[in-house]
Structure formats: C-alpha cells, structure tokens
Design an enzyme around this catalytic site. Structure first.
Site, PDB file in Angstrom:
ATOM      1  N   ASP A 147      -5.850  -3.694  -7.804  1.00  0.00           N
ATOM      2  CA  ASP A 147      -6.688  -2.524  -7.495  1.00  0.00           C
ATOM      3  C   ASP A 147      -7.607  -2.189  -8.683  1.00  0.00           C
ATOM      4  O   ASP A 147      -8.811  -1.960  -8.492  1.00  0.00           O
ATOM      5  CB  ASP A 147      -5.811  -1.296  -7.204  1.00  0.00           C
ATOM      6  CG  ASP A 147      -5.115  -1.377  -5.857  1.00  0.00           C
ATOM      7  OD1 ASP A 147      -5.668  -1.990  -4.931  1.00  0.00           O
ATOM      8  OD2 ASP A 147      -4.007  -0.816  -5.742  1.00  0.00           O
ATOM      9  N   THR A 190       0.842  -1.196   0.000  1.00  0.00           N
ATOM     10  CA  THR A 190       0.000   0.000   0.000  1.00  0.00           C
ATOM     11  C   THR A 190       0.877   1.246   0.000  1.00  0.00           C
ATOM     12  O   THR A 190       2.095   1.154  -0.185  1.00  0.00           O
ATOM     13  CB  THR A 190      -1.020  -0.041   1.164  1.00  0.00           C
ATOM     14  OG1 THR A 190      -1.932   1.048   1.003  1.00  0.00           O
ATOM     15  CG2 THR A 190      -0.349   0.047   2.534  1.00  0.00           C
ATOM     16  N   TYR A 219     -14.152   4.329   2.048  1.00  0.00           N
ATOM     17  CA  TYR A 219     -15.147   3.403   2.611  1.00  0.00           C
ATOM     18  C   TYR A 219     -15.329   3.611   4.114  1.00  0.00           C
ATOM     19  O   TYR A 219     -16.167   2.977   4.738  1.00  0.00           O
ATOM     20  CB  TYR A 219     -14.771   1.941   2.320  1.00  0.00           C
ATOM     21  CG  TYR A 219     -13.342   1.609   2.657  1.00  0.00           C
ATOM     22  CD1 TYR A 219     -12.953   1.341   3.962  1.00  0.00           C
ATOM     23  CD2 TYR A 219     -12.368   1.609   1.668  1.00  0.00           C
ATOM     24  CE1 TYR A 219     -11.641   1.063   4.271  1.00  0.00           C
ATOM     25  CE2 TYR A 219     -11.046   1.335   1.957  1.00  0.00           C
ATOM     26  CZ  TYR A 219     -10.685   1.064   3.268  1.00  0.00           C
ATOM     27  OH  TYR A 219      -9.379   0.805   3.569  1.00  0.00           O
ATOM     28  N   ARG A 227      -6.109  18.800  -7.812  1.00  0.00           N
ATOM     29  CA  ARG A 227      -5.717  20.091  -7.243  1.00  0.00           C
ATOM     30  C   ARG A 227      -4.321  20.489  -7.725  1.00  0.00           C
ATOM     31  O   ARG A 227      -4.094  21.617  -8.128  1.00  0.00           O
ATOM     32  CB  ARG A 227      -5.758  19.975  -5.713  1.00  0.00           C
ATOM     33  CG  ARG A 227      -5.355  21.194  -4.967  1.00  0.00           C
ATOM     34  CD  ARG A 227      -5.444  20.931  -3.486  1.00  0.00           C
ATOM     35  NE  ARG A 227      -4.575  19.829  -3.057  1.00  0.00           N
ATOM     36  CZ  ARG A 227      -4.425  19.445  -1.803  1.00  0.00           C
ATOM     37  NH1 ARG A 227      -5.096  20.045  -0.839  1.00  0.00           N
ATOM     38  NH2 ARG A 227      -3.622  18.441  -1.484  1.00  0.00           N
ATOM     39  N   THR A 228      -3.407  19.525  -7.700  1.00  0.00           N
ATOM     40  CA  THR A 228      -2.048  19.798  -8.168  1.00  0.00           C
ATOM     41  C   THR A 228      -1.920  19.297  -9.607  1.00  0.00           C
ATOM     42  O   THR A 228      -1.788  18.090  -9.850  1.00  0.00           O
ATOM     43  CB  THR A 228      -1.021  19.077  -7.268  1.00  0.00           C
ATOM     44  OG1 THR A 228      -1.353  19.340  -5.904  1.00  0.00           O
ATOM     45  CG2 THR A 228       0.391  19.532  -7.556  1.00  0.00           C
ATOM     46  N   LYS A 241       3.647   1.471  -3.791  1.00  0.00           N
ATOM     47  CA  LYS A 241       3.114   0.678  -4.904  1.00  0.00           C
ATOM     48  C   LYS A 241       3.971   0.772  -6.169  1.00  0.00           C
ATOM     49  O   LYS A 241       3.976  -0.144  -6.986  1.00  0.00           O
ATOM     50  CB  LYS A 241       1.672   1.083  -5.216  1.00  0.00           C
ATOM     51  CG  LYS A 241       0.706   0.655  -4.131  1.00  0.00           C
ATOM     52  CD  LYS A 241      -0.734   0.956  -4.472  1.00  0.00           C
ATOM     53  CE  LYS A 241      -1.620   0.545  -3.298  1.00  0.00           C
ATOM     54  NZ  LYS A 241      -3.045   0.666  -3.577  1.00  0.00           N
TER      55      LYS A 241
HETATM   56  P1  ATR Z   1      -4.033   7.791  -2.384  1.00  0.00           P
HETATM   57  O1  ATR Z   1      -2.811   7.005  -2.635  1.00  0.00           O
HETATM   58  O2  ATR Z   1      -4.951   7.160  -1.381  1.00  0.00           O
HETATM   59  O3  ATR Z   1      -4.743   8.178  -3.639  1.00  0.00           O
HETATM   60  P2  ATR Z   1      -2.630  10.243  -2.165  1.00  0.00           P
HETATM   61  O4  ATR Z   1      -1.648   9.697  -3.127  1.00  0.00           O
HETATM   62  O5  ATR Z   1      -2.113  10.988  -1.009  1.00  0.00           O
HETATM   63  O6  ATR Z   1      -3.549   9.108  -1.632  1.00  0.00           O
HETATM   64  O7  ATR Z   1      -3.636  11.145  -2.977  1.00  0.00           O
HETATM   65  C1  ATR Z   1      -4.564  11.937  -2.361  1.00  0.00           C
HETATM   66  C2  ATR Z   1      -5.392  12.663  -3.431  1.00  0.00           C
HETATM   67  O8  ATR Z   1      -6.313  13.511  -2.769  1.00  0.00           O
HETATM   68  C3  ATR Z   1      -4.581  13.563  -4.347  1.00  0.00           C
HETATM   69  O9  ATR Z   1      -5.176  13.613  -5.611  1.00  0.00           O
HETATM   70  C4  ATR Z   1      -4.687  14.917  -3.630  1.00  0.00           C
HETATM   71  O10 ATR Z   1      -4.487  16.026  -4.447  1.00  0.00           O
HETATM   72  P3  ATR Z   1      -3.011  16.668  -4.603  1.00  0.00           P
HETATM   73  O11 ATR Z   1      -2.282  15.810  -5.588  1.00  0.00           O
HETATM   74  O12 ATR Z   1      -3.267  18.045  -5.093  1.00  0.00           O
HETATM   75  O13 ATR Z   1      -2.396  16.643  -3.230  1.00  0.00           O
HETATM   76  C5  ATR Z   1      -6.122  14.847  -3.215  1.00  0.00           C
HETATM   77  N1  ATR Z   1      -6.424  15.791  -2.120  1.00  0.00           N
HETATM   78  C6  ATR Z   1      -6.102  15.655  -0.822  1.00  0.00           C
HETATM   79  N2  ATR Z   1      -6.581  16.706  -0.119  1.00  0.00           N
HETATM   80  C7  ATR Z   1      -7.224  17.513  -1.003  1.00  0.00           C
HETATM   81  C8  ATR Z   1      -7.951  18.741  -0.896  1.00  0.00           C
HETATM   82  N3  ATR Z   1      -8.131  19.360   0.287  1.00  0.00           N
HETATM   83  N4  ATR Z   1      -8.498  19.264  -2.011  1.00  0.00           N
HETATM   84  C9  ATR Z   1      -8.354  18.646  -3.194  1.00  0.00           C
HETATM   85  N5  ATR Z   1      -7.698  17.473  -3.370  1.00  0.00           N
HETATM   86  C10 ATR Z   1      -7.131  16.907  -2.294  1.00  0.00           C
END
Ligand code: ATR
Length: 289
Positions: free
Chosen positions: A109, A68, A230, A160-161, A72
């Site tokens: 996944d 995880t 979930y 967002r990014t 990954k």
């Molecule tokens: P996972 O592996 O579970 O997908 P992650 O890699 O940390 O977790 O990804 C989290 C996602 O949630 C990302 O797309 C993140 O956006 P950023 O790439 O901009 O960080 C998004 N995310 C987390 N908090 C956010 C927020 N407050 N608003 C918009 N997007 C958010």
C-alpha cells in the site's frame, strides 16, 4: 510460481465483496496466459486461525493473498516473516505463500502510494504535507512518507478521533522515525493554506451527500490534493481542488500500483508493461461503469 498447475490467489477481509482486486488480477492472469484465479475470501475474525492453518497444508491451492480491512494488522501473528516495510508499517496487505508453505508478509500500500506520486511526477522532498484521517490506510501512507529518502519538510495529521491518531503514531514510533509528524487537534491547525500536499485518507466523500471536511478557499494553485477514494472517481474534495486551480488525484493509481507490486511478489518477477495496461484498464472501466 505462476507457471505451475492451477493456482489460486485472493483477498481476505470483511467486507470484500466490493473489491476491484479480482478484476485487476484476473485480467492480469488472462494476459499472462497462466492457469490461475483470484477469488474473494470473506472471513469473520473467528475464522482467521483455521484459514491460516489450512494455508500451510501442501494440498492448499492458494499461493498468494491480499489482505484488506479489518485484518491488515491481525494477520501478522499468523505469518512466518515480514518484509522490511511491512515490519516498519506494522501492517500487511500482501502475503506470499512459498513452495514450502511458508507465509511471508508484505505491504504494497505504501509503495503503491509512492509509485503513484512518481507517476504524477510529484517529488515529496521538502514538501509540507497534511493528512486527514488515521484509519487503516493512513498507517501505510504515513510510514512510507517517513522512510523515503526525499524527506518531506513536515507532516501534519488530523483525525476526528484524536486517540486513534495518537495510538497510530505511538505504534509507528517504535519502529520508524516519526519526528517530522505532528498530530493536530483541529482541522484549522493543519494549516492547509501553506500545505503543498493534502491527502484525504478518511472515508468521507464515498457518498455523494457526505459533508466536505475542509473549506474550499483553503485549497490553492500549486498544491496537490490526493484523495485515496476512487469511487466516485471525483469526490467533492477533488472537485473543490480543481475549482481552486489545485492538482487533483484520486486513489485509483494507488490501488493499481499496490496490485502490480503484489502480483510482482507472487510472480517473483517484474511485470511487463502490457500486463500493467490490462490491469489499469480493468480498474478504469469498473469505475466508469
Ligand atoms: P480505512 O481502513 O479505509 O482507512 P477506517 O479504518 O474505517 O477505514 O478509517 C476511516 C477514517 O475515516 C478514520 O480516520 C475516520 O475517523 P475516526 O477515526 O474518527 O473514525 C475517518 N472518518 C470517517 N467518517 C468521518 C467523518 N464523518 N468525519 C471525519 N472523519 C471521518
């Protein structure tokens, strides 16, 4: 493999403490009546090399792993081979350790997500799909949507990014056809009003007081809103979806199916229904409690 002497399975990541995989797999082992256990392996990045070195030793009791966040992608360099979908996605969540201590990487996944959609009787062909996020989970979902025979009409992704999303698409493009995928610069450009399927892959919604990223009135009857979160079982986004008459699904099904598929790789056989029933029940009980 599962019938041999006491064997160990487990999950590597950081953090792993909140993982529900031990519950699901230990319930399956009990139902199967095999002498196996599923453990948590929290690892720092600096420990990966040594961990994988130990895995190759004949004395290692470990015959299967899940992977995880955040490893990954990072584990790939330690493996001997990749199954086709893991290679395409560029990410591994399941490792099979063969009797000869060879390490084979799989990604369940993406197939787990698709299997849940099949359970929901949701056909992706010609659908307009919108995705929020570009994190670790997005990669497998997006890759699976790009390779299925029942091709969606369009896939729009907002993160967002922006650079993270562009990097993801650039990387996937080297191995799969991402021509139907469009990365958009703002949530408005997702055109959720005409979307058939909205998938939230962000972590927004895990906490009760998280903001909701989209306006409720964009959701509409006839669409499926899929939140990979979930816990809580019903995020604000899913509540809004129901308010608007849309179908709503959380990510417990994806978690379940990725686990079933992982165990099927380790066991080298399809699981009988009664095994799947106890696996699912263990997850549902954990989320309800
Ligand atoms: P996972 O592996 O579970 O997908 P992650 O890699 O940390 O977790 O990804 C989290 C996602 O949630 C990302 O797309 C993140 O956006 P950023 O790439 O901009 O960080 C998004 N995310 C987390 N908090 C956010 C927020 N407050 N608003 C918009 N997007 C958010």
């Amino acid at each position: 493999m599962l019938e041999s002497n006491k064997t160990t399975y487990g999950i590597i990541g950081n953090p792993v403490e909140h993982s529900l995989s031990p519950l699901m797999h230990n319930a399956a082992f009990a139902e199967l009546g095999v002498d196996a256990t599923y453990e948590l392996f929290p690892l720092e990045e600096s420990e990966l090399k040594g961990f994988f070195g130990d895995l190759r030793k004949d004395s290692s009791p470990i015959f299967g792993l899940n992977v995880t966040v955040p490893y990954k992608e990072a584990v790939i360099e330690y493996l001997d081979s990749l199954a086709p979908f893991a290679q395409k996605a560029g990410a591994v969540n399941t490792i099979v350790i063969t009797d000869k201590r060879k390490l084979v990487g799989y990604n369940t996944d993406g197939p787990g997500f698709l299997a849940h959609l099949v359970e929901l009787d949701y056909n992706l062909q010609d659908k307009n799909i919108t995705i929020l996020g570009a994190g670790g989970s997005t990669r497998a979902i997006l890759a699976s949507l790009c390779i299925i025979p029942d091709q969606p009409l369009s896939i729009k992704v907002y993160n967002r990014t922006t650079s993270r999303m562009d990097d993801l698409l650039q990387d996937l493009k080297e191995r799969i056809d991402v021509s139907r995928v469009e990365s958009v610069m703002s949530i408005d450009d997702l055109d959720i009003r005409s979307a058939d399927l909205l998938i939230n892959t962000t972590s927004v919604g895990m906490n009760e007081d998280d903001p909701v990223l989209i306006e409720e009135d964009l959701l509409h009857p006839g669409m499926l809103v899929y939140d990979i979160i979930y816990n809580p079982a019903e995020t604000q986004l899913l509540k809004m979806a129901k308010n608007q008459g849309a179908m709503a699904a959380n990510g417990l099904g994806m978690l379940f199916y990725q686990g079933v598929l992982a165990l099927e790789h380790w066991a080298e056989t399809r699981l009988e229904d009664h095994i799947k029933v106890v696996m699912r029940k263990s997850l549902e009980e954990a989320i309800q409690s």
